[in-house]
Write an enzyme that holds these catalytic residues in place. Structure first.
Site, PDB file in Angstrom:
ATOM      1  N   GLY A   1      43.308 -11.806 -23.215  1.00 54.89           N
ATOM      2  CA  GLY A   1      43.481 -13.045 -22.457  1.00 54.89           C
ATOM      3  C   GLY A   1      42.318 -13.997 -22.626  1.00 54.89           C
ATOM      4  CB  ALA A   2      39.829 -15.653 -21.585  1.00 58.73           C
TER       5      ALA A   2
ATOM      6  N   GLY B   1      41.883 -10.587 -35.701  1.00 55.56           N
ATOM      7  CA  GLY B   1      40.964 -11.618 -36.171  1.00 55.56           C
ATOM      8  C   GLY B   1      39.758 -11.024 -36.893  1.00 55.56           C
TER       9      GLY B   1
ATOM     10  N   GLY C   1      41.478 -19.391 -31.503  1.00 53.96           N
ATOM     11  CA  GLY C   1      41.425 -18.197 -32.367  1.00 53.96           C
ATOM     12  C   GLY C   1      42.645 -17.321 -32.124  1.00 53.96           C
ATOM     13  CG  HIS C   2      43.040 -15.297 -28.399  1.00 55.55           C
ATOM     14  ND1 HIS C   2      42.121 -15.871 -27.572  1.00 55.55           N
ATOM     15  CD2 HIS C   2      42.665 -14.003 -28.522  1.00 55.55           C
ATOM     16  CE1 HIS C   2      41.235 -14.979 -27.178  1.00 55.55           C
ATOM     17  NE2 HIS C   2      41.523 -13.827 -27.748  1.00 55.55           N
TER      18      HIS C   2
ATOM     19  CD  GLN D   1      38.831  -5.067 -31.622  1.00 58.21           C
ATOM     20  OE1 GLN D   1      38.286  -4.695 -30.604  1.00 58.21           O
ATOM     21  NE2 GLN D   1      39.504  -6.196 -31.670  1.00 58.21           N
TER      22      GLN D   1
HETATM   23  P1  AMP Z   1      40.201 -10.415 -27.704  1.00 55.05           P
HETATM   24  O1  AMP Z   1      41.044 -11.147 -26.719  1.00 55.05           O
HETATM   25  O2  AMP Z   1      38.789 -10.857 -27.734  1.00 55.05           O
HETATM   26  O3  AMP Z   1      40.358  -8.919 -27.585  1.00 55.05           O
HETATM   27  O4  AMP Z   1      40.772 -10.796 -29.136  1.00 55.05           O
HETATM   28  C1  AMP Z   1      42.122 -10.607 -29.463  1.00 55.05           C
HETATM   29  C2  AMP Z   1      42.306 -10.856 -30.938  1.00 55.05           C
HETATM   30  O5  AMP Z   1      41.929 -12.192 -31.248  1.00 55.05           O
HETATM   31  C3  AMP Z   1      41.420  -9.936 -31.792  1.00 55.05           C
HETATM   32  O6  AMP Z   1      42.151  -9.529 -32.938  1.00 55.05           O
HETATM   33  C4  AMP Z   1      40.285 -10.849 -32.165  1.00 55.05           C
HETATM   34  O7  AMP Z   1      39.642 -10.486 -33.373  1.00 55.05           O
HETATM   35  C5  AMP Z   1      41.006 -12.176 -32.312  1.00 55.05           C
HETATM   36  N1  AMP Z   1      40.056 -13.289 -32.196  1.00 55.05           N
HETATM   37  C6  AMP Z   1      39.115 -13.469 -31.238  1.00 55.05           C
HETATM   38  N2  AMP Z   1      38.381 -14.566 -31.501  1.00 55.05           N
HETATM   39  C7  AMP Z   1      38.868 -15.082 -32.660  1.00 55.05           C
HETATM   40  C8  AMP Z   1      38.524 -16.218 -33.466  1.00 55.05           C
HETATM   41  N3  AMP Z   1      37.549 -17.032 -33.138  1.00 55.05           N
HETATM   42  N4  AMP Z   1      39.235 -16.435 -34.596  1.00 55.05           N
HETATM   43  C9  AMP Z   1      40.255 -15.610 -34.947  1.00 55.05           C
HETATM   44  N5  AMP Z   1      40.624 -14.526 -34.232  1.00 55.05           N
HETATM   45  C10 AMP Z   1      39.943 -14.265 -33.106  1.00 55.05           C
END
Ligand code: AMP
Length: 283
Positions: A31-32, A149, A36-37, A155
């Site tokens: 979330g949040a 990402g 990127g997401h 990860q």
């Molecule tokens: P998170 O919510 O931080 O667990 O991220 C969820 C997914 O979004 C993961 O696969 C992250 O690698 C990807 N992600 C987070 N930040 C970015 C970004 N700036 N650009 C591309 N993917 C991202």
């Protein structure tokens, strides 16, 4: 967009879709949501008939309880952003839905070297927690394509390893998508909203240091350039966990670069109490 909280309900819906020949793209998140997401949602939308995102702030991957307490929760905005990105289903489970048997005696995943270096070293138990949640999500959703990402490169490697360990490597295809950045280079992250205005300005230093590695890395010893990079972070008031040049597939530290080996620069550093990570392919 459908919002589903129960795994059995989700499985019924997905089974119906599968019978109709739908391909399923899955974007796991905490979330949040930011651009990127939503770029991952867009990639999935292009390549699948159905895109599903999950939002679950997974307690078992937070080695620092304070980090979990401060993790931003913006579910209403997230739903809005997912709708705007043409996401078909949001899976939004509670902790009991994710871990019906509780946290006791979780499986141990053999992640080998990956768990002992960089994020693995500085966040003990973190990747086991990631695997615990991802294993459950993959079992429920059984996607054809999984979108991750590059921002969290280690990860991505851990999840690829998990997929092998649980025997899904012929079923789930992992797509690693590029890191989306702010115009000044800072990698987008849910944690960025915790930065004050001054901290936010200095936070770009982490991307600048990685670009410095990319621009000035020469064949030979990497010691000097890594020292320089460490000093640059210090100058920007970062407290550095690591700044590293590693082999892109094995994650081994590259002491001497031959000019050909595919390498990646990776950094993790605190701007006051906000921990930021970033990486860049150096060749
Ligand atoms: P998170 O919510 O931080 O667990 O991220 C969820 C997914 O979004 C993961 O696969 C992250 O690698 C990807 N992600 C987070 N930040 C970015 C970004 N700036 N650009 C591309 N993917 C991202």
């Amino acid at each position: 967009m459908l919002l589903v909280k129960k795994s059995d309900e989700l499985q019924t819906i997905l089974n119906e879709k599968r019978k109709k020949g739908y391909s399923i793209g899955f974007v796991p998140t905490m979330g949040a949501l930011h651009a990127g997401h939503t770029s991952l949602i867009a990639s999935s939308g292009k390549e699948n008939t159905l895109t599903i995102a999950s939002i679950f702030v997974n307690p078992s991957q937070f080695n620092d309880p304070d980090d979990l307490k401060k993790y931003p929760l913006t579910i209403e905005m997230d739903i809005y952003n997912l709708e705007a990105s043409f996401c078909d289903i949001l899976f939004y489970p509670g902790t009991e839905e994710m871990y019906p048997a509780g946290f006791n005696k979780p499986l141990q995943y053999d992640l080998g070297f990956l768990e002992t270096v960089l994020e693995g070293k500085y966040r003990p138990g973190h990747f086991q927690g990631v695997c615990q949640a991802m294993h459950r999500l993959l079992n429920i959703i059984k996607p054809d394509n999984l979108y991750l990402g590059q921002k969290d490169y280690q990860q991505c490697m851990v999840i690829k390893r998990l997929i092998e360990l649980i025997g899904l490597n012929n079923k789930v295809s992992v797509k690693v998508c590029p890191t989306i950045r702010e115009p000044d280079g800072l990698a987008m992250s849910s944690r960025n909203i915790r930065l004050g205005p001054e901290e936010r300005k200095k936070a770009t230093g982490i991307a600048q240091v990685l670009n410095h590695l990319k621009n000035y890395l020469k064949p030979g010893s990497t010691k000097e350039i890594l020292n320089e990079a460490g000093k640059m972070l210090e100058k920007d008031d970062f407290r550095t966990d690591y700044i590293e040049i590693a082999d892109r597939s094995t994650f081994e530290h590259v002491k001497n670069w031959d000019g050909k080996q595919k390498v990646i620069g990776l950094a993790a550093a605190y701007m006051n109490d906000v921990r930021l990570i970033d990486n860049l392919f150096l060749n």
